[in-house]
Design an enzyme around this catalytic site. Sequence first.
Site, PDB file in Angstrom:
ATOM      1  N   CYS A 123       0.754  -1.353  -0.107  1.00 15.19           N
ATOM      2  CA  CYS A 123      -0.117   0.109  -0.002  1.00 15.19           C
ATOM      3  C   CYS A 123       0.737   1.368   0.017  1.00 15.19           C
ATOM      4  O   CYS A 123       0.313   2.373  -0.407  1.00 15.19           O
ATOM      5  CB  CYS A 123      -0.827   0.102   1.270  1.00 15.19           C
ATOM      6  SG  CYS A 123      -2.072  -1.430   1.197  1.00 15.19           S
ATOM      7  N   HIS A 256      -3.145   7.077   2.133  1.00 14.10           N
ATOM      8  CA  HIS A 256      -3.451   5.771   1.589  1.00 14.10           C
ATOM      9  C   HIS A 256      -5.131   5.566   2.209  1.00 14.10           C
ATOM     10  O   HIS A 256      -5.060   5.679   3.300  1.00 14.10           O
ATOM     11  CB  HIS A 256      -2.543   4.728   2.122  1.00 14.10           C
ATOM     12  CG  HIS A 256      -3.257   3.309   2.029  1.00 14.10           C
ATOM     13  ND1 HIS A 256      -3.711   2.922   0.891  1.00 14.10           N
ATOM     14  CD2 HIS A 256      -3.148   2.305   2.825  1.00 14.10           C
ATOM     15  CE1 HIS A 256      -3.949   1.560   1.102  1.00 14.10           C
ATOM     16  NE2 HIS A 256      -3.854   1.229   2.185  1.00 14.10           N
ATOM     17  N   ASN A 286     -10.103  -0.247   0.052  1.00 15.60           N
ATOM     18  CA  ASN A 286      -8.859  -0.175   0.058  1.00 15.60           C
ATOM     19  C   ASN A 286      -8.104  -0.759  -1.384  1.00 15.60           C
ATOM     20  O   ASN A 286      -8.158  -2.128  -1.531  1.00 15.60           O
ATOM     21  CB  ASN A 286      -8.232  -1.026   1.249  1.00 15.60           C
ATOM     22  CG  ASN A 286      -6.757  -0.789   1.414  1.00 15.60           C
ATOM     23  OD1 ASN A 286      -5.915  -0.619   0.496  1.00 15.60           O
ATOM     24  ND2 ASN A 286      -6.391  -1.066   2.522  1.00 15.60           N
TER      25      ASN A 286
END
EC number: 2.3.1.180
Length: 329
Positions: A123, A256, A286
Amino acid sequence: MNLSTPRFSRISGTGSYLPPRRVTNDDLARELAQRGLETSDTWIVERTGIRARHFAAPEVAASDLALQASRAAIEAAGLDAADIDLIIVATSTPDMVFPSTATILQHKLGVHGCPAFDVQAVCSGFVYGLTVADSMIRTGAATKALVVGAEVFSRILDFNDRTTCVLFGDGAGAVVLEGSDEPGLLATELHADGRHVGILCTPGHVAGGQVLGDPLLKMDGPAVFKLAVGVLEDVARSVLAKAGRTDADIDFLIPHQANIRIMQSTARKLKLGADKLIVTVDEHGNTSAASIPLALDGAVRSGRIRRGDTLMLEGVGGGFTWGAVLLDF
């Protein structure tokens, strides 16, 4: 460009792409119910802030999503694909074991000869990729870099684990980073701590034509949350100090997009109001390395982010990796 003056890099174009299939929490709850698992829109929203995510069709690869986002970014920069002289793709869900997804994207763009490679920081991957591209531009190794985050995380989700399968989605985001006489990227910082490998991982691999280990995502949610909220504040303050800026100079925070509680916690610690926090986790879930460029492009195209705004980008992911970029857009 006068080579006697310092070289800088600036983002000249952004792009993004989401696969057409939008899966709401209610859609997912119905699918999980068929497996004997109970969840609900309320349960997911309260814990994560996620209301929907997009899943790619089975035949669609990360490079396909990356291609659409890249074309949009290149067009926004006023360039042709042939102008690109560096391609970096951040992904944890590559098309193949090898070659890199970046070289596959390069072929699909019709570009030949320039360096192309993947970075794998989960990520945090887009922040890593942007930092590498900035360094290569500053040293003269590149002038127009395409940096992409692209993921098909739906391929590695365990749909028998409601604590993880509700969190992730597929998508891609891209930027064109160009050499400039004016500062754009002001400061960057990257970190990793391999002691925490086990709290977020997909512990499978290929050997002898078979998958060994477990090829599905595993996560210790509380451990990830605890680490994330600490390191994100620390790295943000570090890049501000490097750039000689303060919290008050940040126009927008683009973290993020993993969990709304982590994002809001970071914003509060940086004394930023809700109006300065870019949020797409509610609609995208996500999307790992794609989440920051997806959020950036959405805010640019909606007119929320404009030229001259100061942006803080920061990511945290498996490895355990984290990093931040402060830039003038």
